[in-house]
Design a protein around this motif. Structure first.
Motif, PDB file in Angstrom:
ATOM      1  N   ALA A 148       0.831  -1.206   0.000  1.00  0.00           N
ATOM      2  CA  ALA A 148       0.000   0.000   0.000  1.00  0.00           C
ATOM      3  C   ALA A 148       0.866   1.256   0.000  1.00  0.00           C
ATOM      4  O   ALA A 148       0.576   2.226  -0.718  1.00  0.00           O
ATOM      5  N   LEU A 149       1.949   1.254   0.789  1.00  0.00           N
ATOM      6  CA  LEU A 149       2.854   2.403   0.817  1.00  0.00           C
ATOM      7  C   LEU A 149       3.518   2.602  -0.540  1.00  0.00           C
ATOM      8  O   LEU A 149       3.664   3.745  -1.010  1.00  0.00           O
ATOM      9  N   ALA A 150       3.920   1.506  -1.167  1.00  0.00           N
ATOM     10  CA  ALA A 150       4.569   1.608  -2.478  1.00  0.00           C
ATOM     11  C   ALA A 150       3.607   2.191  -3.518  1.00  0.00           C
ATOM     12  O   ALA A 150       3.978   3.079  -4.305  1.00  0.00           O
ATOM     13  N   LEU A 151       2.375   1.701  -3.518  1.00  0.00           N
ATOM     14  CA  LEU A 151       1.383   2.206  -4.474  1.00  0.00           C
ATOM     15  C   LEU A 151       1.063   3.677  -4.215  1.00  0.00           C
ATOM     16  O   LEU A 151       0.963   4.475  -5.157  1.00  0.00           O
ATOM     17  N   LEU A 152       0.915   4.041  -2.949  1.00  0.00           N
ATOM     18  CA  LEU A 152       0.613   5.427  -2.610  1.00  0.00           C
ATOM     19  C   LEU A 152       1.770   6.343  -3.009  1.00  0.00           C
ATOM     20  O   LEU A 152       1.549   7.446  -3.523  1.00  0.00           O
ATOM     21  N   ASN A 153       2.990   5.883  -2.783  1.00  0.00           N
ATOM     22  CA  ASN A 153       4.140   6.699  -3.169  1.00  0.00           C
ATOM     23  C   ASN A 153       4.172   6.916  -4.682  1.00  0.00           C
ATOM     24  O   ASN A 153       4.516   8.002  -5.156  1.00  0.00           O
ATOM     25  N   GLU A 154       3.826   5.869  -5.442  1.00  0.00           N
ATOM     26  CA  GLU A 154       3.809   6.007  -6.896  1.00  0.00           C
ATOM     27  C   GLU A 154       2.743   7.001  -7.357  1.00  0.00           C
ATOM     28  O   GLU A 154       2.978   7.806  -8.260  1.00  0.00           O
ATOM     29  N   VAL A 155       1.570   6.937  -6.735  1.00  0.00           N
ATOM     30  CA  VAL A 155       0.513   7.892  -7.083  1.00  0.00           C
ATOM     31  C   VAL A 155       0.977   9.318  -6.808  1.00  0.00           C
ATOM     32  O   VAL A 155       0.833  10.214  -7.657  1.00  0.00           O
ATOM     33  N   LEU A 156       1.556   9.532  -5.628  1.00  0.00           N
ATOM     34  CA  LEU A 156       2.023  10.869  -5.275  1.00  0.00           C
ATOM     35  C   LEU A 156       3.200  11.297  -6.144  1.00  0.00           C
ATOM     36  O   LEU A 156       3.333  12.474  -6.501  1.00  0.00           O
ATOM     37  N   ARG A 157       4.061  10.347  -6.492  1.00  0.00           N
ATOM     38  CA  ARG A 157       5.221  10.677  -7.328  1.00  0.00           C
ATOM     39  C   ARG A 157       4.774  11.179  -8.692  1.00  0.00           C
ATOM     40  O   ARG A 157       5.274  12.192  -9.192  1.00  0.00           O
ATOM     41  N   TYR A 158       3.840  10.461  -9.300  1.00  0.00           N
ATOM     42  CA  TYR A 158       3.349  10.892 -10.610  1.00  0.00           C
ATOM     43  C   TYR A 158       2.484  12.144 -10.521  1.00  0.00           C
ATOM     44  O   TYR A 158       2.508  13.000 -11.403  1.00  0.00           O
ATOM     45  N   ALA A 159       1.697  12.246  -9.454  1.00  0.00           N
ATOM     46  CA  ALA A 159       0.799  13.399  -9.308  1.00  0.00           C
ATOM     47  C   ALA A 159       1.569  14.702  -9.085  1.00  0.00           C
ATOM     48  O   ALA A 159       1.041  15.782  -9.333  1.00  0.00           O
ATOM     49  N   THR A 160       2.821  14.595  -8.578  1.00  0.00           N
ATOM     50  CA  THR A 160       3.631  15.806  -8.364  1.00  0.00           C
ATOM     51  C   THR A 160       4.520  16.118  -9.561  1.00  0.00           C
ATOM     52  O   THR A 160       5.232  17.121  -9.551  1.00  0.00           O
ATOM     53  N   ASP A 161       4.507  15.255 -10.584  1.00  0.00           N
ATOM     54  CA  ASP A 161       5.203  15.566 -11.830  1.00  0.00           C
ATOM     55  C   ASP A 161       4.394  16.597 -12.611  1.00  0.00           C
ATOM     56  O   ASP A 161       3.184  16.734 -12.390  1.00  0.00           O
ATOM     57  N   PRO A 162       5.036  17.308 -13.538  1.00  0.00           N
ATOM     58  CA  PRO A 162       4.305  18.333 -14.306  1.00  0.00           C
ATOM     59  C   PRO A 162       3.072  17.800 -15.026  1.00  0.00           C
ATOM     60  O   PRO A 162       2.064  18.498 -15.150  1.00  0.00           O
ATOM     61  N   GLY A 163       3.128  16.548 -15.491  1.00  0.00           N
ATOM     62  CA  GLY A 163       1.987  16.005 -16.232  1.00  0.00           C
ATOM     63  C   GLY A 163       0.854  15.520 -15.357  1.00  0.00           C
ATOM     64  O   GLY A 163      -0.256  15.269 -15.835  1.00  0.00           O
ATOM     65  N   GLY A 164       1.108  15.343 -14.054  1.00  0.00           N
ATOM     66  CA  GLY A 164       0.072  14.872 -13.150  1.00  0.00           C
ATOM     67  C   GLY A 164      -0.174  13.380 -13.310  1.00  0.00           C
ATOM     68  O   GLY A 164       0.527  12.674 -14.033  1.00  0.00           O
ATOM     69  N   PHE A 165      -1.192  12.890 -12.615  1.00  0.00           N
ATOM     70  CA  PHE A 165      -1.532  11.469 -12.652  1.00  0.00           C
ATOM     71  C   PHE A 165      -3.040  11.318 -12.766  1.00  0.00           C
ATOM     72  O   PHE A 165      -3.781  11.619 -11.829  1.00  0.00           O
ATOM     73  N   MET A 166      -3.506  10.885 -13.951  1.00  0.00           N
ATOM     74  CA  MET A 166      -4.939  10.666 -14.200  1.00  0.00           C
ATOM     75  C   MET A 166      -5.761  11.886 -13.784  1.00  0.00           C
ATOM     76  O   MET A 166      -6.800  11.769 -13.120  1.00  0.00           O
ATOM     77  N   GLY A 167      -5.277  13.049 -14.161  1.00  0.00           N
ATOM     78  CA  GLY A 167      -5.978  14.291 -13.853  1.00  0.00           C
ATOM     79  C   GLY A 167      -5.702  14.852 -12.470  1.00  0.00           C
ATOM     80  O   GLY A 167      -6.205  15.919 -12.120  1.00  0.00           O
ATOM     81  N   LEU A 168      -4.910  14.125 -11.672  1.00  0.00           N
ATOM     82  CA  LEU A 168      -4.585  14.577 -10.321  1.00  0.00           C
ATOM     83  C   LEU A 168      -3.258  15.326 -10.345  1.00  0.00           C
ATOM     84  O   LEU A 168      -2.237  14.786 -10.773  1.00  0.00           O
ATOM     85  N   HIS A 169      -3.266  16.577  -9.891  1.00  0.00           N
ATOM     86  CA  HIS A 169      -2.066  17.402  -9.849  1.00  0.00           C
ATOM     87  C   HIS A 169      -1.833  17.858  -8.404  1.00  0.00           C
ATOM     88  O   HIS A 169      -2.693  18.498  -7.807  1.00  0.00           O
ATOM     89  N   LEU A 170      -0.674  17.506  -7.868  1.00  0.00           N
ATOM     90  CA  LEU A 170      -0.335  17.878  -6.501  1.00  0.00           C
ATOM     91  C   LEU A 170       1.018  18.576  -6.471  1.00  0.00           C
ATOM     92  O   LEU A 170       1.844  18.395  -7.365  1.00  0.00           O
ATOM     93  N   SER A 171       1.233  19.373  -5.434  1.00  0.00           N
ATOM     94  CA  SER A 171       2.510  20.057  -5.282  1.00  0.00           C
ATOM     95  C   SER A 171       3.542  19.105  -4.677  1.00  0.00           C
ATOM     96  O   SER A 171       3.188  18.086  -4.069  1.00  0.00           O
ATOM     97  N   GLU A 172       4.821  19.451  -4.828  1.00  0.00           N
ATOM     98  CA  GLU A 172       5.876  18.644  -4.229  1.00  0.00           C
ATOM     99  C   GLU A 172       5.751  18.607  -2.706  1.00  0.00           C
ATOM    100  O   GLU A 172       6.198  17.663  -2.065  1.00  0.00           O
ATOM    101  N   GLN A 173       5.128  19.639  -2.136  1.00  0.00           N
ATOM    102  CA  GLN A 173       4.944  19.681  -0.690  1.00  0.00           C
ATOM    103  C   GLN A 173       4.157  18.464  -0.210  1.00  0.00           C
ATOM    104  O   GLN A 173       4.436  17.925   0.870  1.00  0.00           O
ATOM    105  N   THR A 174       3.203  18.007  -1.013  1.00  0.00           N
ATOM    106  CA  THR A 174       2.394  16.852  -0.638  1.00  0.00           C
ATOM    107  C   THR A 174       3.255  15.608  -0.507  1.00  0.00           C
ATOM    108  O   THR A 174       3.141  14.853   0.462  1.00  0.00           O
ATOM    109  N   TRP A 175       4.152  15.394  -1.490  1.00  0.00           N
ATOM    110  CA  TRP A 175       5.027  14.225  -1.426  1.00  0.00           C
ATOM    111  C   TRP A 175       5.989  14.330  -0.249  1.00  0.00           C
ATOM    112  O   TRP A 175       6.237  13.342   0.448  1.00  0.00           O
ATOM    113  N   VAL A 176       6.536  15.506  -0.008  1.00  0.00           N
ATOM    114  CA  VAL A 176       7.463  15.698   1.110  1.00  0.00           C
ATOM    115  C   VAL A 176       6.759  15.447   2.436  1.00  0.00           C
ATOM    116  O   VAL A 176       7.317  14.812   3.339  1.00  0.00           O
TER     117      VAL A 176
END
Length: 208
Positions: A148-176
């Motif tokens: 679960a941690l690995a999957l969540l980290n991947e979602v946050l990793r992609y969501a904080t990239d410029p392209g986002g993840f499946m329409g989800l866009h988050l700041s790097e602060q969220t991953w940190v």
């Protein structure tokens, strides 16, 4: 393992992570220059975090005379992926590191069960006396927790990239925040949630 002042041990174990968070907060709006290259955000904080973690881990080794498998593996992956992020000035490599760590530990625990050797029990058996069935259940749950941690980290990793993840866009602060506080809080919550398992499958005391 030699005994160490618990406050000093905690400072060496958690100090680098807290420093990473503080460095990120200072560098998310500005940059630092190292070897002619400007670094900011996660990469700038990684540039500070990696050498501090190396020094603190070596200090723990010198003080205690021993390092756990998790500490050694974490150090190696931090140096490799943190180094790549700094070298290429790209935070994606460092953000990928937690996923790899969680996947490795989930895989190792699953392999141990498949081989009928519970490695979690071998490592933690003295500190947490449980029956073999209790260790089996705890290991299965811990495998699912790591996945679960690995999957969540991947979602946050992609969501904080410029392209986002499946329409989800988050700041790097969220991953940190997830890396610094979320994983720690989640780990405490996991073991607290398994309190009934610890009681049910605890080995009887010698006086019983």
């Amino acid at each position: 393992m030699r005994k160490v002042n618990p406050w000093l041990k905690a400072a060496l174990e958690y100090g680098p992570l807290i420093l990473f968070f503080v460095a990120f907060m200072r560098l998310k709006e500005q940059t630092i220059t190292f070897a002619g290259t400007e670094y900011g955000g996660v990469v700038g904080a990684t540039l500070i975090f990696v050498p501090v973690l190396v020094v603190c881990t070596l200090a723990l080794w010198a003080l205690t005379g021993k390092l756990s498998v998790m500490q050694v593996m974490t150090l190696v992956l931090v140096v490799v992926f943190g180094g790549l992020s700094v070298w290429l000035n790209d935070p994606r490599f460092f953000k990928m590191k937690p996923t790899i760590i969680y996947a490795i530990f989930a895989g190792l625990l699953a392999l141990g069960l498949a081989l009928r050797r519970n490695w979690l029990e071998l490592v933690m058996g003295e500190a947490l006396p449980l029956t073999h069935e209790g260790w089996r259940i705890l290991t299965v749950r811990l495998i699912l927790f790591f996945v679960a941690l690995a999957l969540l980290n991947e979602v946050l990793r992609y969501a904080t990239d410029p392209g986002g993840f499946m329409g989800l866009h988050l700041s790097e602060q969220t991953w940190v925040n997830f890396k610094t506080f979320g994983v720690t809080i989640g780990t405490f919550a996991f073991f607290i949630a398994n309190g009934r398992l610890f009681s049910r499958y605890a080995l009887p005391k010698e006086s019983d």
